[in-house]
Each structure stands twice: as structure tokens, then as C-alpha cells.
Design a protein around this motif. Sequence first.
Motif, PDB file in Angstrom:
ATOM      1  N   SER B  42       0.782  -1.176  -0.117  1.00 22.35           N
ATOM      2  CA  SER B  42      -0.069  -0.082  -0.015  1.00 22.35           C
ATOM      3  C   SER B  42       0.962   1.361   0.143  1.00 22.35           C
ATOM      4  CB  SER B  42      -0.956   0.038   1.256  1.00 22.35           C
ATOM      5  OG  SER B  42      -1.784  -1.050   1.314  1.00 22.35           O
ATOM      6  N   ASP B 162      -5.411  -0.987  -4.950  1.00 19.70           N
ATOM      7  CA  ASP B 162      -5.191  -1.601  -3.701  1.00 19.70           C
ATOM      8  C   ASP B 162      -5.913  -2.839  -3.398  1.00 19.70           C
ATOM      9  OD1 ASP B 162      -3.550  -2.221  -1.623  1.00 19.70           O
ATOM     10  OD2 ASP B 162      -3.671  -0.364  -0.573  1.00 19.70           O
ATOM     11  N   GLU B 163      -5.550  -3.872  -3.390  1.00 21.64           N
ATOM     12  CA  GLU B 163      -6.264  -5.380  -3.081  1.00 21.64           C
ATOM     13  C   GLU B 163      -7.792  -5.109  -3.660  1.00 21.64           C
ATOM     14  OE1 GLU B 163      -5.198  -7.027   0.316  1.00 21.64           O
ATOM     15  OE2 GLU B 163      -3.541  -5.970   0.677  1.00 21.64           O
TER      16      GLU B 163
HETATM   17 MG   LIG Z   1      -2.179  -2.755   2.128  1.00 24.03          MG
END
Ligand SMILES: [Mg+2]
Lengths: 304, 219
Positions: B42, B162-163
Amino acid sequence: MKNYLLRHLQNFFGSLGSMSRQPVSTAMTVAVIGIALALPSALHIMVRNGTAVSGGWEHIRNFSVYLVPGTSLDYAQRLAGEIQQQQPVQSVTVISAEQAFEELQNSAGFGDVMNTLEDNPLPHTLVVQPTADAPPAALRQMEAELLTQKEVDLVKLDTDWVNRLNAGLDLVQRLVWIAAVLLIGAVIVITGNTIRLDIQNRRAEIEVSKLLGATDAFVRRPFLYIGFWYGLFGSCFALVLLGAGFLLLNGPAERLSSLYGGAFHLMGMDRSTAMAVFGGGLLAGLGGAWSAVARHLADIQPRV
Amino acid sequence: MIRFENVSKRYEGGHEALRNVSLHIQRRELAFLTGHSGAGKSTLLKLIALIERPTRGQVLVDGRNIGRLPDRQVPGHRRRIGMVFQDHKLLEDRSVFENMALPLVIGGVGNREISRRVRAALDQVGLLDKEKKTPRTLSTGEQQRVGIARAIVTRPGLLIADEPTGNLDPELSLEIMQLFRRLNEVGVTMLIATHDLELVERIGGRRIVLTDGQTAGSS
Ligand SMILES: [Mg+2]
Ligand SMILES: Nc1ncnc2c1ncn2[C@@H]1O[C@H](COP(=O)(O)OP(=O)(O)OP(=O)(O)O)[C@@H](O)[C@H]1O
């Protein structure tokens, strides 16, 4: 460019929508701003009325010139002619000793007393009516000049109380200014606080907008518009309050006035006061919004 | 498109989330960023979006060293990249259409063009019929797709995610990844942080592995 303007307009009126979604807090803020603006304005209008009334009385400040008893009527008439020539004088009336005597004889309560008198003890009198715009200083100089004549016994010129009243009104006017400044300061704080809460409520929106690349100006704009609307509506409400106050007071004022022979009429809002209300309202609304935005928007940074 | 040169990031409090990271992602590349929890995935994406600033080293996006970009140029930088978040970051009190329109409004696009582009992006994620709904009334997968549609509605050349499949079941995850794949095929450069190694295998693409804030390998 066209897009840009269109967007501004949308934003401008869109901010009204966001205010209408919280009608209670919006109405309360508008009411508080309105009251805070109405108070000094009402005081100011009262001072204006006071000034007008005292001005009205200033105009009827006739003064009387009493001659030394035994002075000839001839002299009285000559002096009247001279005074008439002077700049700040509108008219001069001669009241002879005989006329004055008769008048007293005819007036209730005095008749008997007058009848017991053998000689007429009254002097000839000149009643001078100055012009409406005669400056007090000129009148005072006239008084001094008249007193140098040995035939003039007494000049009764009373402008002191008018001066005192005017000085009092000046003081109140100064108080109006102080009250206005303080209350506009209060309005800035109130608007600032309302908009601070607004900013907190829209935190998610602000964060996401910043993540999506919104500039500070973009994020700030709707809040400044809200401040503008608060100021505008607050000013309108203040005018409504002042109008209502005028209507409530006008009837009794007319009745009072009629007892004094219609000597004055209540004055309401004038253009410059109305403009000051709007100016103060917008200044306070925008100022409050700006202060809130400056302090709180920068704190909101996107967290991911 | 993206170049990291000896980049380190130390958070306030002393934790060094990235240590001396160097990497290069080509234009039109599809790259996955993997690594254990806390590896710094991140953080790396945040440096690209200027949500954080690098402590040392240079981050170049499109040839520009963004590490030293003045604050007032940050919004412009963000408008040039699309971002997809694990929690999608949609506004609950707005319709799908309004959520999608927001980046375009921010970018100063006109109303007619906004409608056109929002519909085109919704069509791409297969949600054309949902524009009037609010995010809450959509399924998790649909919400994530709206989030992706919002990231591409401005047609950015670079998309970071991000994910994006963190909350989704395997089937939906695959669907989302295939959507990314398609977007990549029409020319969008992509960097996607994910835990799901299996999925990365299936989609195929470059893998960048972070371990304890360092690039451990690239394939
Ligand atoms: Mg993360
Ligand atoms: N704002 C912050 N302040 C201080 N430390 C932070 C901050 N953000 C992240 N960290 C730390 O930096 C390290 C890397 O965090 P990061 O979020 O980049 O990891 P990640 O690889 O995304 O992990 P995950 O897979 O769990 O999301 C972690 O040890 C984390 O505790």
C-alpha cells in the motif's frame, strides 16, 4: 469556459439544495444572523428618527428680544427692520407693550391681576424667526450684537438643549457602530461554526474528492457559496424584522405625533441602511465561511 | 511509466515501510505487486498517488519526479491516474451515476460529455442498468466494479489498485481481474497490489514481490 461558468452556477444553486436538506439548522443560523443584523440597524433607524425630530425642533427656535421698558415703539419698529435685513432671519414680528398687555388681560387667571395695575409694566418685544438652515453660531453672534444696544434688555435664545440632544444622539450613533462591529463579529463566528459542522458532515465527500484530484478551490467553493446564502437570507430576514418593527411602531407613533400637531413621522429603512444590512450580512456570511474553510479543510486529508 | 530509484519511506514514528526500492514499470504493462501483510504494498501505491511522499530516492511517473511536486500540483497529478481501493470509497448518499460523475466534474468536463462517459464506463463493467441505484443497494462485487468504473471514467493512462479483490469470493475476483486484463489490453498501464497469488497465476502478468519493504524479486 462555458462549462466552467455552468459548473459554477450549478454549484451555486446546488449549495442551496444542501442547505435545504438541514432545514432546522439552516433556519436557526439564518434567524440568528437576521437578529444580529437587525439590532444595530434598528438602533441606527431610531437615531435617524431622533435626529429628524430634534432637527424639526431646531427649526422652530424663535427667539424673543425684550426692549428696555419705556423705549419707543418707533425704535422697536426700526430695530425690527434692521434685524429683518440680516442673513439668517426669516421674519420679525413686533409685539407692542399694549398688545402684550391686552393679551395678558384676556388670558384666564391674569385678567384680574392686570386690572389692578395702573401702568403697563411690559416692554415692547420682537419675536425673531430664523431661517430653517440658520447655524446656531450665527444666531449666537446675533444675540451678542443685539445685547450691545442699550435699548435691548434681554435676548432669550435657547439652543442649548437642542445641542445637548444632538450630542446625545451622536453618542448613541457611536454606540450603534460599536454594536454593529461586535454583532457582525458574532455573525462571523456563528456562520463559521455552522459551516465547520457542515464540513464535518461532508468529510467523506471531501476526502474522496481530494483522492480524485479535486483542488482546494474546488473543495472550498460549495462552502463559500453556503456562506453567501446564509448572509443573503440573514439580511433578508433582518429586513423583514425591521419592516415588522416599523409596522408595529408606526400606528402609536402617528397617534403621538397627532397629539403634537403632526410634528413628525416615523422614518423606516432608508436605502443606505438597507445596503449596510446586506453588506454586513454578506461580509459576515462569506467571512465566516472563509474562516471555517481556512481552518478545517486542510485538516481533511484522504486516508487510504 | 513508473520508475522508483532507491526509494525509501519512513513513516512518522520511525517505521521504515520501504527500503531502497528500485523498479520500473513500462507503459501498457500489467504488473502485480505481492508480498506479505505489512510488506509495504500500500505504501508503494500511496507514493505513486502522492498520498505519501518518499523519504529518500526518486519516484518518477511519466518521466516526472513527483517526489518534489509542490502541493498545489498534487490534484492535477491525481487526476491523471485512476485509483481503485479495497473499500471502493463510493459515497453512500449519492447514486452510482453521481459517484461516477464526480471525477469528471472535478476535471471540468461538460454535462453532456459526463453522461456519455459515465454510461460508457458503466457499460464496460456491465452495470449500465444500475446508474440510479445507491452503492448500498448493490452487491459487494457490483460496488467494486463501480469503483473500477469510476477509476477509468476519466480515461487515465495509469491505473493503480490496492487489493481490489480483497473482499470478494474467488469467482468475483477472477471476473474483476479479467476486467483489468481487458482494460490493459486497450492500453492502460496497471499496477495491482494483491495477496491472491493463485489469481495472479491465472491472469498472468508481471509479478513484483515485496518483502519487508524491499523488492525481493521480479518475474
Ligand atoms: Mg495494504
Ligand atoms: N500511516 C502510517 N504510519 C505509520 N506506519 C505505517 C503507516 N502506514 C503503514 N505503516 C506501516 O508500514 C508498513 C507497511 O504498511 P503497508 O500498508 O504498506 O503494508 P501492506 O503491504 O499494504 O500490508 P497489507 O497487505 O496488510 O495491506 C506496516 O508495517 C505498517 O504498519
